[in-house]
Design a protein around this motif. Structure first.
Motif: not given
Length: 291
Positions: A32-44, A72-75, A107-110
């Motif tokens: 029951d493993d997973f991975y997620f995506v991390q984004l940072s500092d987009s400064h829109w 990914p299961e979430f971000i 993705v399902r969740e952010i």
């Protein structure tokens, strides 16, 4: 395709996105493993010479994430979603535009965290209106995630009330629980004169230290950096807008010069592997764009 095959594609293909994956090495065997995506500092909303293509970088990231061979299961976005502005109406406009763009992520969740550019001028009021609480926790497949807010206070503090909340939240976890802390600023004194610290971060670390399996992912410093506080590892994410110099390497903090021949220089993405059932995270960094 198994997880090993996915890793091979990731190493070969790159992409304009900053991601952290948390998943088991035995993923293909049914754990029951997973991975997620991390984004940072987009400064829109940023406009300046450090990234003349600032109006397209975030959209490129959305496209890259949606192109991943395994969804990914979430971000998580670890802060500075938007670039700072003194105008409350403009702040909300930028946040609304940011939210519209990332709504295209398949993705399902952010999960969103504020950065000081989002929250320090109004104590997080606009962020809460558009994204919800600035600190919270959630559980996912045996891992307890804690999102801390060390930016809404303009003095770069977590604050007594949130520290009390953190203590209560941790009290419900076993001493060997798998815990991932998400935050914007580092919780340790990386470069205090550059605002790369949390003034009461040592109090949060004291609350986390009794727990054997804690890992911290943060943003803010616009570069890969790894630090160890006892048994607790801290890993910073690269930025989606421009890189910053190494901690304390010059008198003043300023974006590294834009290189039109290599627009992705200093930008990249990461994957973090974890053995099933353990809190052992192996991080691999890749460039954001092909040379």
């Amino acid at each position: 395709m198994d997880r090993r095959g996915f890793l091979g594609l990731g190493a070969a293909g790159g992409g304009a996105v900053f991601l952290s994956g948390l998943y088991g090495m035995a993923w293909a065997e049914g754990h029951d493993d997973f991975y997620f995506v991390q984004l940072s500092d987009s400064h829109w909303g940023y406009k300046g010479p450090a990234n003349p293509e600032a109006d397209s970088t975030l959209r490129q990231a959305v496209t890259a994430v949606n192109s991943l061979p395994v969804r990914p299961e979430f971000i998580v976005f670890t802060g500075d979603l938007t670039h700072t502005t003194d105008d409350p109406a403009e702040r909300r406009r930028r946040m609304t535009e940011f939210k519209q763009i990332v709504a295209g992520l398949a993705v399902r969740e952010i999960h969103f965290l504020p950065g000081e550019h989002d929250a320090s001028l109004d104590n997080g009021a606009a962020f809460r209106e558009l994204f919800g609480p600035t600190h919270y926790s959630f559980d996912h497949k045996g891992v307890h995630f804690i999102a801390l807010d060390n930016v809404s206070d303009p003095g770069a503090r977590i604050g007594e009330a949130q520290l009390a909340w953190l203590k209560a939240d941790l009290s419900r976890q076993a001493s060997d629980a798998r815990i991932v802390v998400l935050t914007h600023r580092p919780l340790f004194d990386l470069a205090p004169t550059w605002d790369w610290a949390t003034r009461d971060g040592e109090q949060a670390m004291a609350l986390l230290m009794p727990y054997a399996n804690v890992t911290v992912f943060y943003g803010h410093i616009h570069q890969e950096h790894h630090h160890q506080s006892g048994h607790i590892a801290h890993h910073s994410a690269k930025s989606l807008i421009f890189p910053l110099p190494a901690p304390g390497s010059q008198e003043k903090r300023a974006p590294l010069p834009w290189d039109p021949a290599a627009p992705g220089k200093g930008l990249g993405f990461r994957e973090v592997e974890a053995e099933a059932g353990l809190a052992d995270y192996r991080i691999t960094e890749f460039p954001a764009m092909k040379a």
